[in-house]
Scaffold this motif. Structure first.
Motif, PDB file in Angstrom:
ATOM      1  N   ASN A   1       0.838  -1.202   0.000  1.00  6.38           N
ATOM      2  CA  ASN A   1       0.000   0.000   0.000  1.00  6.38           C
ATOM      3  C   ASN A   1       0.870   1.248   0.000  1.00  6.38           C
ATOM      4  O   ASN A   1       0.577   2.215  -0.696  1.00  6.38           O
ATOM      5  CB  ASN A   1      -0.942   0.004   1.196  1.00  6.38           C
ATOM      6  N   ARG A   2       1.947   1.227   0.764  1.00  7.88           N
ATOM      7  CA  ARG A   2       2.867   2.370   0.821  1.00  7.88           C
ATOM      8  C   ARG A   2       3.478   2.639  -0.556  1.00  7.88           C
ATOM      9  O   ARG A   2       3.570   3.780  -1.000  1.00  7.88           O
ATOM     10  CB  ARG A   2       3.955   2.078   1.859  1.00  7.88           C
TER      11      ARG A   2
ATOM     12  N   VAL B   1       2.223   1.788  -3.484  1.00  4.81           N
ATOM     13  CA  VAL B   1       1.154   2.272  -4.369  1.00  4.81           C
ATOM     14  C   VAL B   1       0.864   3.742  -4.077  1.00  4.81           C
ATOM     15  O   VAL B   1       0.753   4.552  -5.000  1.00  4.81           O
ATOM     16  CB  VAL B   1      -0.121   1.411  -4.219  1.00  4.81           C
ATOM     17  N   ILE B   2       0.755   4.101  -2.791  1.00  5.26           N
ATOM     18  CA  ILE B   2       0.477   5.487  -2.410  1.00  5.26           C
ATOM     19  C   ILE B   2       1.574   6.403  -2.928  1.00  5.26           C
ATOM     20  O   ILE B   2       1.297   7.437  -3.549  1.00  5.26           O
ATOM     21  CB  ILE B   2       0.321   5.613  -0.879  1.00  5.26           C
ATOM     22  N   GLU B   3       2.828   6.043  -2.688  1.00  3.76           N
ATOM     23  CA  GLU B   3       3.934   6.890  -3.125  1.00  3.76           C
ATOM     24  C   GLU B   3       4.004   6.983  -4.644  1.00  3.76           C
ATOM     25  O   GLU B   3       4.273   8.055  -5.191  1.00  3.76           O
ATOM     26  CB  GLU B   3       5.243   6.373  -2.553  1.00  3.76           C
ATOM     27  N   THR B   4       3.747   5.880  -5.330  1.00  3.77           N
ATOM     28  CA  THR B   4       3.775   5.887  -6.796  1.00  3.77           C
ATOM     29  C   THR B   4       2.698   6.807  -7.355  1.00  3.77           C
ATOM     30  O   THR B   4       2.978   7.651  -8.216  1.00  3.77           O
ATOM     31  CB  THR B   4       3.582   4.458  -7.353  1.00  3.77           C
ATOM     32  N   LEU B   5       1.474   6.666  -6.866  1.00  4.93           N
ATOM     33  CA  LEU B   5       0.382   7.501  -7.356  1.00  4.93           C
ATOM     34  C   LEU B   5       0.607   8.969  -6.993  1.00  4.93           C
ATOM     35  O   LEU B   5       0.318   9.866  -7.794  1.00  4.93           O
ATOM     36  CB  LEU B   5      -0.954   6.995  -6.819  1.00  4.93           C
ATOM     37  N   HIS B   6       1.135   9.214  -5.811  1.00  3.48           N
ATOM     38  CA  HIS B   6       1.427  10.587  -5.396  1.00  3.48           C
ATOM     39  C   HIS B   6       2.492  11.206  -6.307  1.00  3.48           C
ATOM     40  O   HIS B   6       2.360  12.344  -6.745  1.00  3.48           O
ATOM     41  CB  HIS B   6       1.882  10.601  -3.938  1.00  3.48           C
ATOM     42  N   ASN B   7       3.535  10.439  -6.608  1.00  3.03           N
ATOM     43  CA  ASN B   7       4.595  10.923  -7.495  1.00  3.03           C
ATOM     44  C   ASN B   7       4.089  11.165  -8.914  1.00  3.03           C
ATOM     45  O   ASN B   7       4.665  11.982  -9.645  1.00  3.03           O
ATOM     46  CB  ASN B   7       5.772   9.954  -7.510  1.00  3.03           C
ATOM     47  N   GLU B   8       3.035  10.474  -9.307  1.00  3.10           N
ATOM     48  CA  GLU B   8       2.416  10.687 -10.617  1.00  3.10           C
ATOM     49  C   GLU B   8       1.487  11.901 -10.610  1.00  3.10           C
ATOM     50  O   GLU B   8       0.896  12.232 -11.624  1.00  3.10           O
ATOM     51  CB  GLU B   8       1.623   9.456 -11.047  1.00  3.10           C
ATOM     52  N   GLY B   9       1.349  12.544  -9.444  1.00  6.09           N
ATOM     53  CA  GLY B   9       0.523  13.743  -9.344  1.00  6.09           C
ATOM     54  C   GLY B   9      -0.944  13.476  -9.064  1.00  6.09           C
ATOM     55  O   GLY B   9      -1.779  14.365  -9.216  1.00  6.09           O
ATOM     56  N   ARG B  10      -1.260  12.261  -8.639  1.00  6.04           N
ATOM     57  CA  ARG B  10      -2.661  11.932  -8.322  1.00  6.04           C
ATOM     58  C   ARG B  10      -3.072  12.607  -7.020  1.00  6.04           C
ATOM     59  O   ARG B  10      -2.271  12.783  -6.106  1.00  6.04           O
ATOM     60  CB  ARG B  10      -2.845  10.425  -8.176  1.00  6.04           C
TER      61      ARG B  10
ATOM     62  N   THR C   1      -7.512  10.998   5.042  1.00  6.29           N
ATOM     63  CA  THR C   1      -6.676  11.187   6.224  1.00  6.29           C
ATOM     64  C   THR C   1      -5.634  10.077   6.316  1.00  6.29           C
ATOM     65  O   THR C   1      -4.455  10.344   6.616  1.00  6.29           O
ATOM     66  CB  THR C   1      -7.529  11.214   7.505  1.00  6.29           C
ATOM     67  N   THR C   2      -6.033   8.854   6.059  1.00  2.04           N
ATOM     68  CA  THR C   2      -5.092   7.727   6.086  1.00  2.04           C
ATOM     69  C   THR C   2      -3.984   7.934   5.055  1.00  2.04           C
ATOM     70  O   THR C   2      -2.812   7.721   5.354  1.00  2.04           O
ATOM     71  CB  THR C   2      -5.828   6.399   5.811  1.00  2.04           C
ATOM     72  N   ILE C   3      -4.363   8.363   3.863  1.00  2.04           N
ATOM     73  CA  ILE C   3      -3.385   8.593   2.799  1.00  2.04           C
ATOM     74  C   ILE C   3      -2.438   9.712   3.209  1.00  2.04           C
ATOM     75  O   ILE C   3      -1.213   9.592   3.082  1.00  2.04           O
ATOM     76  CB  ILE C   3      -4.075   8.936   1.465  1.00  2.04           C
ATOM     77  N   PHE C   4      -3.004  10.820   3.731  1.00  6.18           N
ATOM     78  CA  PHE C   4      -2.172  11.943   4.164  1.00  6.18           C
ATOM     79  C   PHE C   4      -1.191  11.504   5.238  1.00  6.18           C
ATOM     80  O   PHE C   4       0.008  11.832   5.173  1.00  6.18           O
ATOM     81  CB  PHE C   4      -3.070  13.070   4.695  1.00  6.18           C
ATOM     82  N   ASN C   5      -1.669  10.767   6.231  1.00  6.03           N
ATOM     83  CA  ASN C   5      -0.792  10.308   7.313  1.00  6.03           C
ATOM     84  C   ASN C   5       0.313   9.390   6.799  1.00  6.03           C
ATOM     85  O   ASN C   5       1.446   9.443   7.272  1.00  6.03           O
ATOM     86  CB  ASN C   5      -1.607   9.612   8.400  1.00  6.03           C
ATOM     87  N   GLU C   6      -0.012   8.565   5.847  1.00  5.38           N
ATOM     88  CA  GLU C   6       0.989   7.656   5.275  1.00  5.38           C
ATOM     89  C   GLU C   6       2.050   8.446   4.523  1.00  5.38           C
ATOM     90  O   GLU C   6       3.246   8.133   4.614  1.00  5.38           O
ATOM     91  CB  GLU C   6       0.305   6.648   4.341  1.00  5.38           C
ATOM     92  N   LEU C   7       1.652   9.482   3.817  1.00  6.69           N
ATOM     93  CA  LEU C   7       2.621  10.301   3.083  1.00  6.69           C
ATOM     94  C   LEU C   7       3.457  11.155   4.029  1.00  6.69           C
ATOM     95  O   LEU C   7       4.618  11.449   3.743  1.00  6.69           O
ATOM     96  CB  LEU C   7       1.900  11.204   2.071  1.00  6.69           C
TER      97      LEU C   7
END
Length: 52
Positions: free
Chosen positions: A18-19, A21-30, A44-50
């Motif tokens: 999940n980490r 995937v989150i970082e990959t999608l975030h780096n793609e500008g999602r 909130t979960t996504i924000f906390n993980e980032l």
């Protein structure tokens, strides 16, 4: 089997995947909303993980 950033889903734990995937999608500008919907998590979960 899915591959994200060269890492296979079978070689890592779900939390770690999940980490990745989150970082990959975030780096793609999602957006946080897009990522949250994709993983069925809260924004909130996504924000906390980032932030960690």
């Amino acid at each position: 089997m899915k591959v994200f950033n060269g890492v296979t889903t079978q070689s890592i734990r779900k939390k770690d995947l999940n980490r990745v995937v989150i970082e990959t999608l975030h780096n793609e500008g999602r957006s946080l909303r897009y990522i949250a919907n994709y993983l069925d998590f809260s924004k909130t979960t996504i924000f906390n993980e980032l932030a960690s």
